[in-house]
Design a protein around this motif. Structure first.
Motif, short mmCIF file in Angstrom:
data_model
loop_
_atom_site.label_atom_id
_atom_site.label_comp_id
_atom_site.label_asym_id
_atom_site.label_seq_id
_atom_site.Cartn_x
_atom_site.Cartn_y
_atom_site.Cartn_z
N MET A 197 19.76 48.41 -51.35
CA MET A 197 20.15 48.40 -50.37
C MET A 197 19.81 48.20 -49.05
O MET A 197 17.73 47.84 -49.07
N LEU A 198 19.71 47.87 -47.47
CA LEU A 198 18.65 46.89 -46.63
C LEU A 198 17.74 47.65 -46.48
O LEU A 198 16.44 47.03 -46.36
N HIS A 199 17.57 49.14 -46.58
CA HIS A 199 16.68 50.04 -46.10
C HIS A 199 15.65 49.69 -46.50
O HIS A 199 13.89 49.96 -46.26
N ASP A 200 15.53 49.94 -48.16
CA ASP A 200 14.89 49.64 -48.90
C ASP A 200 13.74 48.69 -49.08
O ASP A 200 12.46 48.98 -49.38
N GLY A 224 8.47 46.28 -46.80
CA GLY A 224 7.66 45.21 -46.34
C GLY A 224 5.99 45.96 -45.81
O GLY A 224 6.39 47.23 -45.68
N ALA A 225 5.59 45.03 -45.74
CA ALA A 225 3.81 44.70 -44.67
C ALA A 225 4.17 46.31 -43.27
O ALA A 225 3.34 46.74 -43.06
N ARG A 226 4.58 45.58 -42.70
CA ARG A 226 5.31 45.37 -41.14
C ARG A 226 7.24 46.12 -40.72
O ARG A 226 7.04 45.05 -41.38
N TRP A 227 6.81 47.55 -39.77
CA TRP A 227 7.88 47.13 -40.43
C TRP A 227 8.85 48.66 -38.95
O TRP A 227 7.44 49.69 -39.19
N VAL A 228 9.23 47.88 -38.45
CA VAL A 228 9.72 49.10 -37.36
C VAL A 228 11.37 49.84 -37.38
O VAL A 228 12.60 48.75 -37.48
N ILE A 229 11.42 51.09 -37.36
CA ILE A 229 12.77 51.57 -37.77
C ILE A 229 13.73 52.77 -36.86
O ILE A 229 12.40 53.48 -36.62
N GLU A 230 14.64 52.54 -35.95
CA GLU A 230 14.99 53.27 -35.14
C GLU A 230 16.18 54.09 -35.77
O GLU A 230 17.10 53.38 -36.30
N GLY A 231 16.35 55.20 -35.55
CA GLY A 231 17.40 55.80 -35.92
C GLY A 231 16.80 57.28 -36.28
O GLY A 231 15.49 57.57 -37.13
N TYR A 252 18.65 59.18 -39.35
CA TYR A 252 19.13 59.04 -40.68
C TYR A 252 18.64 59.62 -41.50
O TYR A 252 16.87 59.60 -41.95
N SER A 253 18.63 61.42 -41.47
CA SER A 253 17.65 62.66 -42.06
C SER A 253 17.65 62.27 -43.55
O SER A 253 16.79 62.29 -44.08
N ARG A 254 18.85 61.83 -43.85
CA ARG A 254 18.40 61.41 -45.68
C ARG A 254 17.57 60.20 -45.98
O ARG A 254 17.33 60.06 -47.14
N LEU A 255 17.30 59.30 -44.65
CA LEU A 255 16.34 58.75 -45.67
C LEU A 255 14.96 58.52 -44.66
O LEU A 255 14.07 57.90 -45.13
N LEU A 256 14.60 59.75 -43.54
CA LEU A 256 13.63 60.11 -43.74
C LEU A 256 12.71 59.77 -44.80
O LEU A 256 10.86 59.17 -44.02
N PRO A 257 12.59 60.80 -45.32
CA PRO A 257 11.33 61.59 -46.64
C PRO A 257 10.88 59.81 -46.77
O PRO A 257 9.83 59.81 -46.81
N GLN A 258 11.90 58.68 -47.37
CA GLN A 258 11.70 57.52 -47.82
C GLN A 258 10.39 56.67 -46.96
O GLN A 258 9.64 56.02 -46.94
N ARG A 259 10.95 56.35 -45.20
CA ARG A 259 10.40 55.89 -44.26
C ARG A 259 9.12 56.86 -44.26
O ARG A 259 7.67 55.85 -43.70
#
Length: 124
Positions: free
Chosen positions: A1-4, A9-16, A18-25
């Motif tokens: 999965m692209l998100h995972d 990565g060392a640096r990232w910014v994710i907008e959105g 997506y509640s089910r992915l938030l714990p991983q973030r």
């Protein structure tokens, strides 16, 4: 999965939201920004994006946004209902965090962090 792969990565910014992915973030995040603008602002920006800003950053090449009732219902209903949940979550997060609740607060955040907005997106 692209998100995972991206959050490894060392640096990232994710907008959105997506509640089910938030714990991983949140496990890998170094900070959290909550954009909590009024529903009227979200509606205005959606309509402007569809009817006026055809060259927006992040748009798919050749893709065309159009105003859809399903999205309007989502912004008015789902987004508004989620707002209280996101505020509670924000309160409980121990990361460095900032809540931006108006376009003016967002502009001040850009200025305070040496960022500028332009037609193509964010630079700084």
């Amino acid at each position: 999965m692209l998100h995972d792969a991206e959050i490894l990565g060392a640096r990232w910014v994710i907008e959105g939201n997506y509640s089910r992915l938030l714990p991983q973030r949140l496990e890998r995040a170094s900070g959290f920004i909550l954009l909590d603008v009024p529903t009227t602002v979200s509606l205005y920006r959606y309509v402007r994006r569809c009817w006026i800003r055809k060259d927006r950053q992040g748009a798919l090449e050749g893709g065309r946004d159009s105003v859809k009732w399903a999205m309007i219902r989502h912004l008015i209903g789902t987004t508004r209902a989620n707002r209280a949940r996101y505020r509670r979550m924000f309160r409980d997060i121990s990361l460095p965090k900032v809540q931006l609740a108006s376009p003016e607060a967002l502009d001040a955040f850009y200025r305070g962090n040496g960022l500028t907005r332009n037609g193509a997106g964010i630079s700084g």
